[in-house]
Design an enzyme around this catalytic site. Sequence first.
Site, short mmCIF file in Angstrom:
data_model
loop_
_atom_site.label_atom_id
_atom_site.label_comp_id
_atom_site.label_asym_id
_atom_site.label_seq_id
_atom_site.Cartn_x
_atom_site.Cartn_y
_atom_site.Cartn_z
CB THR A 49 -6.21 7.70 -6.09
OG1 THR A 49 -7.18 7.99 -5.08
CG2 THR A 49 -6.16 8.86 -7.07
CB CYS A 50 -5.33 3.69 -2.92
SG CYS A 50 -4.34 5.06 -2.36
CG ASN A 51 -7.36 7.03 -0.08
OD1 ASN A 51 -7.58 5.91 0.35
ND2 ASN A 51 -6.34 7.76 0.30
CG HIS A 109 -15.29 17.26 -5.58
ND1 HIS A 109 -15.50 16.78 -4.32
CD2 HIS A 109 -14.59 16.30 -6.24
CE1 HIS A 109 -14.95 15.58 -4.21
NE2 HIS A 109 -14.39 15.26 -5.36
CB SER A 119 -5.97 13.98 0.70
OG SER A 119 -5.84 14.46 -0.60
CD GLN A 126 1.94 11.28 -1.74
OE1 GLN A 126 1.08 11.85 -1.09
NE2 GLN A 126 3.14 11.00 -1.28
CD GLN A 130 -2.80 9.80 -6.43
OE1 GLN A 130 -3.45 10.61 -5.79
NE2 GLN A 130 -2.47 8.62 -5.94
N GLY A 201 13.42 -2.22 8.05
CA GLY A 201 12.03 -1.81 8.01
C GLY A 201 11.83 -0.70 6.98
CG MET A 203 7.50 3.30 8.18
SD MET A 203 6.32 3.85 9.42
CE MET A 203 6.47 2.55 10.62
#
Lengths: 474, 275
Positions: A49-51, A109, A119, A126, A130, A201, A203
């Site tokens: 994931t992105c993290n 984990h 996270s 999310q 994932q 915008g 948001m």
Amino acid sequence: MHLALVGLNHKSAPIEVREGLAFPASLWPSHSSELRNRANLAEVLILTTCNRTEVYAVAARPEDGMAAIQSYLEQIAGQYLAKVGECRTHPGFLHKHFYRFWDMDVARHAFRVAAGLDSMILGEPQILGQLRAAFDVARGAQTTGVFLNQLFRHSIEVGKRVRATTSIGSGAASISQAAVELARKMFGELTDKRVLLVGAGKMGELAAKNLAAHGAATVYVANRTWERAREIAGTFHGQAVSFESLDDRLVECDVVISSTGAPHFVIDQKMVRRAMRARRGRALFFIDIAVPRDIDPAIHGLEGAFLYNIDDLHAVVQANLEQRAAEIGRVEAILDQELARFFDWLLERKVAPLIADFRQRAERIRRDEVERALRGQPGMDEKAKAAVEAVSAALVNKLLHGPTMMLKEWARSGKALGSAELDLAMRLFSGAVAEEVVSELGNGVRELGATREESETSTSFSLLRRRVGEGSAC
Amino acid sequence: MLTLAFRVLLGSAAFSLFLASALAFYHVRRQNTDDAFWSSVLAAGGWLLETAAIAAGLAAWKHSPFESSAWTLLVFIWAATAVALFVEHRFGLPVAGPPIFPLLALGLVAAMFLPIPVERHLASELQSPWVVVHVTTMFWGYSAVGWSCLTGLFYLLQERRLKAKQLSFLNYPFPALYKLDAVGTGLISLGFPLLTVGLLSGFIWAKQAFGSMWVWEPKIVMSVLLWAFYGGFAAMRMGSRWQGRRPAIVAVIGFLAVVLTFLGGILVTDSFHRF
């Protein structure tokens, strides 16, 4: 067979490192198969994931497997970094960024990740999706087997349970969610309320979309460009209105959300004063998400007008995150429960092949003896033959029952098996399968002496954990 | 026997209202909807007990119910509880009643201990069913405008929390401003007609008892002035012509004037209008 995990996340590695391993889901199957061959893994599952980037595996020799996974990942990262011009990739350059777990620590984990405890935003939903996606892809590519299937099925269940029974995932944790929460708490229900969105915008759009989903009667979208207003309004059954009609909308609506890119005030005091007069004192709420601000802050002082800006929304998010953090204790308690369940399953799984092998051999012996006996009695009728079969089968089952239960009980209790007991087990269940399983049991519980003092929990699963290297992200 | 029943009913009604208030408080703290449900049930039960107490009293002392302070207090509290329940259910404002219930409960307890005269107090020429109509409708009317004062106070309190950006309102949300405003308007439109009927029946009774409709007595004068005030207030609120902060303040001030009138009537004057 041991569970193993090698990975890195936003806590153990900066973005420059993580992006080297953030390959898309389309590459998971090919990398998984390649990895399975190279590292000699029985099962493997990749999650990016992105993290985080994590490789879950099942291997006979976890140290070797993990070392192989690590060097493979370094190779991928090295290739990416070379492409973007970074050439400081020596072997082991990622070592300090990886965390490595095996056996029950892998399960812990995985459960923590599923529960949202690992996270960037505590309790975010999310990650569950994932995890599901990674699981589906791995199953489709057939790189998982019994152990990882159960682990991931259980993890997803845990993630759902934790979010349903605790508040780890509730309360707005982002700016747009906070805007919606604010509006809802101010009004109770939104069913006959009118919302005005000014600007395009991201948001603001998200907030307006959310308000519409929660039942707001009308959502007007105003933008300097008519086309853009139409475009945005179309995504959630909103209504595009002209920018010039802003004054009228201010009289009509109850909530105004502003997020334009304008460097000056889009809504000023004069406009609001006019609107309040026309509204005869009816309260009007403004939420200004823009930076620089769209709405003159002096408006908050006008009677009947209430203005919240992005700092206030941040404060809401902060307060919510603190509440989420307060739930961590409860979540950990649930995780402990679920880990104990997983441990039970794992142990049963480990002795299963031994029991199956034992039964098979007993059945073979029974078959041989019955055949021999029946050959010596050619005149026996069908009923008698059936009786012989039945008696022998019953005998074998009854005799096997005791040792089978004993083995399961040993495995489950994780008691200290002294060498005499291990010896007995070896002799009772003799065979190649027996050797492997019994030695595993023996190894596992020999740690008992060393690790029982260390572990705080006295549940038996903690006795089977071992950790390699530093840097646990737990 | 009936005296005992009367006192017991008053006591149980007071207890019920206390519990209702406590549960409502827990509901706000713990956001537990069960508490809210039982709070409403207890409040309704309290009102039924009050009604039973009135019935018991009427059966016990077959005289007009307004000849003693205990009785008057009871009827006023009975009217106030009824309006509270009405506001809670008709307008969906469960927090309307509970802040005041303890006060009402204390009033009931006081009524338990006040002496009930056995003989008739009121001079015979003042006896008439119109007395009952007059006092009851005035009490109901004043209860309604009293609750509008309460919703006005809630409005001002909530407005202040929002202006000060106190985030506690996220955890303990009051009813929305627009709702408090609407309820306030509704109560005034309920209270004003009741006051009108009350005054009219008062005049009719006066005509019967004293031969003339009007007497220059301070309380009567104040009541008419207040009636006119609430009439104007109701007219201005009608059709959403006046909303928000200022009407809320006016509602509070109006009821303060009512309270002062009553207190003045009890403490200062010495006429028959004193209870």
